[in-house]
Design an enzyme around this catalytic site. Sequence first.
Site, short mmCIF file in Angstrom:
data_model
loop_
_atom_site.label_atom_id
_atom_site.label_comp_id
_atom_site.label_asym_id
_atom_site.label_seq_id
_atom_site.Cartn_x
_atom_site.Cartn_y
_atom_site.Cartn_z
N CYS A 1 -1.95 -0.07 9.37
CA CYS A 1 -0.97 0.04 10.44
C CYS A 1 -1.38 1.12 11.43
O CYS A 1 -1.81 2.19 11.05
CB CYS A 1 0.37 0.38 9.82
SG CYS A 1 1.62 0.69 11.04
N GLU B 1 0.83 -1.21 0.00
CA GLU B 1 0.00 0.00 0.00
C GLU B 1 0.86 1.25 0.00
O GLU B 1 1.96 1.26 0.53
CB GLU B 1 -0.85 0.05 1.27
CG GLU B 1 -1.93 -1.00 1.33
CD GLU B 1 -2.74 -0.89 2.61
OE1 GLU B 1 -3.66 -1.69 2.77
OE2 GLU B 1 -2.45 -0.02 3.45
S1 SF4 Z 1 2.57 -0.71 13.86
FE1 SF4 Z 1 4.06 -2.30 14.37
S2 SF4 Z 1 3.23 -4.20 13.48
FE2 SF4 Z 1 2.18 -2.47 12.51
S3 SF4 Z 1 3.33 -2.14 10.61
FE3 SF4 Z 1 4.08 -0.70 12.18
S4 SF4 Z 1 5.82 -1.79 13.09
FE4 SF4 Z 1 4.63 -3.31 11.99
#
Ligand code: SF4
Length: 362
Positions: free
Chosen positions: A347, A104
Site C-alpha cells: 500500500c 499482512e
Molecule cells: S492506498 Fe488506497 S487503495 Fe491502497 S490500501 Fe490504502 S486506501 Fe486502499
Amino acid sequence: MSVAAPPEAPAAPNLRALLPDELATWLGAHGVACTLAEARSVLSRELACRPDERPKRETVKKAVRDAVRELVDHRRLTVVERVEDPADGFVKYLLRSPDGALSEAVRIPLEKPDTFTVCLSSQVGCAMACDFCATGRLGLQRNLAAWEMFDAFQIVRDEAPGRVTGAVFMGQGEPLHNYDEVLRAARVLSDPSGGRIKAEAITISTVGLVPAIRRFAGEGHRYRLIVSLTSAIEARRATLMPVTRKYGLDELAAAIREVARTTGGRVTVAWVVIAGVNTGDDEVEALRALLGDVPLRVNLIDVNDARPDGYRRADEVEMARFRDALSTLGVPIVRRYSGGQARHAACGMLAARHFESSTTVS
Ligand code: SF4
C-alpha cells in the site's frame, strides 16, 4: 460502496475480539458463572502476556477454564512468511486466516531503541483503488474481523525483540470502510486485558470516507486519526484517489474541521509524495485555500510503489522544495519514513515509521 463481510462467523465469539465484561456475559448466558475478575484473568493470560511471561499459577477455577475452551472460538492466524528488510529492520509478516485469506502486518522499529509499532491491515485487498497503490489494484476481497487484526498484532508482538508500544492501521485496506471491526480491534488493543497499548498510540488512517470520519469525530475516541489527503486539487485527487468522486474535497474539509473541533487538537493529514505530480506550488496554495483555517500537521510519505511506468518517489531536491513551500502554511511538517522499499512494496500508505518520536523537519 459495498462492504464485503468477514466469512460467516461461528456462533461463538473469538477470544481475541472480547473484552472482559463481554466474556463474563457470554459465559453467563451459557450457564457458567464467571466474575469480571476471572474474565480479566483469562484474557490477560491469553492476550496481554507473551507465552514466556504467563504466570505459572492458574487462578481461575477449572469450570470457567473448561467453559472458555468449549464455548469460545480459539482460531488463530498462521504465519506463512516473515521477511526482514536488513536496510531498515522492518519485518513484514504474511498471515493466513482459517479460510485461506492472506493478509499482512509489519513490525516497525521506532527511533527509541528496542521499541516497535505494528502496522496492521484492516481488509484483504481494498476497494478504494488509489492509483498509486498495489493493493488498490487487487480490489476488495473481504473485511478482516477484529480478532484477525488483534491476532496479527499479537503474533508480531510476541516475536518482537523488545517492547511494542503502538499500532497503526495503515496496512492493506481502508480502515474506516471496515469501521465496526477496526474500532473493536482498537478497543481490545487498548484494553489492559488485551493489547495494553495506550489509546493515543493507536492510529487509524483513512482516505476520506466522510460519513465515517464524522461518526469517528462524534464518538469522541482517543485513538488518532490520519486523513490521507495527498492532493488538495479536486481533479488531481480524483485521479489519484477515486474516493474523491464520491466525497469531494469541500465535504472532506468540512469533516476534517469537525475532527479538529471535537479533538481540540491538530488534525494530521498524510501526503503520499509523488515526483512531479503533487509537489508543486499549486498544491500548497490549494491546501491553504482548503484548510488554511484548520490546525493541521502534515505527514509526508514517499510513494511506496515502484511500477515500471508509474509513479516515482521525489528526490531530495524536489522534496526539500515542496517542504519549504509547505512551511509557509505555518504547520508542523513531518517526513515519515516509509519502510521496506525493497521488499515490502504494498500500500502506498503502508507503515510510516517514527510514529512516537518523529522528526519535525520544518
Ligand atoms: S492506498 Fe488506497 S487503495 Fe491502497 S490500501 Fe490504502 S486506501 Fe486502499
